[in-house]
Design a protein around this motif. Structure first.
Motif, mmCIF file in Angstrom:
data_model
loop_
_atom_site.group_PDB
_atom_site.id
_atom_site.type_symbol
_atom_site.label_atom_id
_atom_site.label_comp_id
_atom_site.label_asym_id
_atom_site.label_seq_id
_atom_site.Cartn_x
_atom_site.Cartn_y
_atom_site.Cartn_z
ATOM 1 N N VAL A 1 0.843 -1.203 0.000
ATOM 2 C CA VAL A 1 0.000 0.000 0.000
ATOM 3 C C VAL A 1 0.874 1.247 0.000
ATOM 4 O O VAL A 1 0.601 2.214 -0.716
ATOM 5 C CB VAL A 1 -0.975 -0.020 1.197
ATOM 6 N N TRP A 2 1.952 1.246 0.770
ATOM 7 C CA TRP A 2 2.860 2.400 0.847
ATOM 8 C C TRP A 2 3.496 2.691 -0.510
ATOM 9 O O TRP A 2 3.507 3.830 -0.962
ATOM 10 C CB TRP A 2 3.925 2.111 1.905
ATOM 11 N N THR A 3 3.987 1.650 -1.172
ATOM 12 C CA THR A 3 4.591 1.882 -2.480
ATOM 13 C C THR A 3 3.536 2.290 -3.503
ATOM 14 O O THR A 3 3.810 3.117 -4.376
ATOM 15 C CB THR A 3 5.353 0.643 -2.997
ATOM 16 N N GLY A 4 2.340 1.722 -3.389
ATOM 17 C CA GLY A 4 1.256 2.118 -4.289
ATOM 18 C C GLY A 4 0.880 3.579 -4.123
ATOM 19 O O GLY A 4 0.689 4.305 -5.106
ATOM 20 N N MET A 5 0.775 4.020 -2.872
ATOM 21 C CA MET A 5 0.450 5.436 -2.631
ATOM 22 C C MET A 5 1.565 6.339 -3.140
ATOM 23 O O MET A 5 1.294 7.396 -3.714
ATOM 24 C CB MET A 5 0.203 5.688 -1.139
ATOM 25 N N GLY A 6 2.795 5.931 -2.930
ATOM 26 C CA GLY A 6 3.909 6.724 -3.432
ATOM 27 C C GLY A 6 3.920 6.796 -4.945
ATOM 28 O O GLY A 6 4.148 7.856 -5.541
ATOM 29 N N THR A 7 3.632 5.671 -5.594
ATOM 30 C CA THR A 7 3.615 5.627 -7.054
ATOM 31 C C THR A 7 2.483 6.468 -7.620
ATOM 32 O O THR A 7 2.688 7.303 -8.510
ATOM 33 C CB THR A 7 3.473 4.166 -7.538
ATOM 34 N N VAL A 8 1.278 6.246 -7.107
ATOM 35 C CA VAL A 8 0.113 7.000 -7.599
ATOM 36 C C VAL A 8 0.270 8.484 -7.297
ATOM 37 O O VAL A 8 0.059 9.337 -8.159
ATOM 38 C CB VAL A 8 -1.191 6.444 -6.986
ATOM 39 N N GLY A 9 0.659 8.808 -6.065
ATOM 40 C CA GLY A 9 0.822 10.217 -5.692
ATOM 41 C C GLY A 9 1.876 10.920 -6.522
ATOM 42 O O GLY A 9 1.679 12.056 -6.961
ATOM 43 N N SER A 10 2.986 10.242 -6.764
ATOM 44 C CA SER A 10 4.054 10.844 -7.564
ATOM 45 C C SER A 10 3.638 11.020 -9.018
ATOM 46 O O SER A 10 3.949 12.035 -9.653
ATOM 47 C CB SER A 10 5.314 9.986 -7.489
ATOM 48 N N ALA A 11 2.918 10.037 -9.553
ATOM 49 C CA ALA A 11 2.444 10.146 -10.941
ATOM 50 C C ALA A 11 1.442 11.291 -11.087
ATOM 51 O O ALA A 11 1.511 12.068 -12.047
ATOM 52 C CB ALA A 11 1.819 8.833 -11.389
ATOM 53 N N LEU A 12 0.528 11.403 -10.125
ATOM 54 C CA LEU A 12 -0.448 12.502 -10.184
ATOM 55 C C LEU A 12 0.228 13.857 -10.000
ATOM 56 O O LEU A 12 -0.119 14.828 -10.674
ATOM 57 C CB LEU A 12 -1.535 12.293 -9.123
ATOM 58 N N LEU A 13 1.201 13.919 -9.102
ATOM 59 C CA LEU A 13 1.959 15.157 -8.908
ATOM 60 C C LEU A 13 2.672 15.543 -10.191
ATOM 61 O O LEU A 13 2.651 16.707 -10.605
ATOM 62 C CB LEU A 13 2.969 14.966 -7.773
ATOM 63 N N GLY A 14 3.272 14.564 -10.848
ATOM 64 C CA GLY A 14 3.954 14.827 -12.116
ATOM 65 C C GLY A 14 3.001 15.343 -13.174
ATOM 66 O O GLY A 14 3.324 16.267 -13.924
ATOM 67 N N MET A 15 1.812 14.754 -13.233
ATOM 68 C CA MET A 15 0.850 15.158 -14.260
ATOM 69 C C MET A 15 0.263 16.543 -13.988
ATOM 70 O O MET A 15 0.144 17.355 -14.904
ATOM 71 C CB MET A 15 -0.289 14.134 -14.360
#
Length: 104
Positions: free
Chosen positions: A61-75
């Motif tokens: 869950v932690w890596t998923g949140m980091g991945t999703v959050g970082s991708a959304l931040l990038g976009m």
């Protein structure tokens, strides 16, 4: 309460990744503090969350949140592509994290 700690850890992960991007753009004390502070916050709260949650669930869950959050931040902040396929795969990661929460 462990899930709240895990959410804070995920937010810290996103802050740390944002710090990496800032360091790449501008090597200043502030950007290094964002990087170190974000990851420090992330690891501390992940450690606390893992006292109550299974390691496999907490880490996934932690890596998923980091991945999703970082991708959304990038976009949305850094102007990266908002292609429908990116959004599809980001939503799949999010669904997997929610699924792990539901079965834990």
């Amino acid at each position: 309460m462990a899930w709240i700690y895990l959410i804070i850890a995920g937010a810290g992960e996103v802050i740390g990744v944002m710090g990496i991007n800032q360091v790449n753009q501008n090597k200043s004390i502030g950007s290094f503090c964002t990087l170190v502070g974000g990851f420090l916050l992330s690891f501390i709260f992940l450690s606390i969350a893992m006292e109550k949650l299974p390691m496999s669930t907490a880490y996934a869950v932690w890596t998923g949140m980091g991945t999703v959050g970082s991708a959304l931040l990038g976009m949305f902040v850094f102007g990266e592509s908002k292609d429908w396929r990116r959004i599809l795969f980001i939503s799949m990661i999010l669904c997997a994290a929610v699924g792990l929460k539901l079965i834990s």
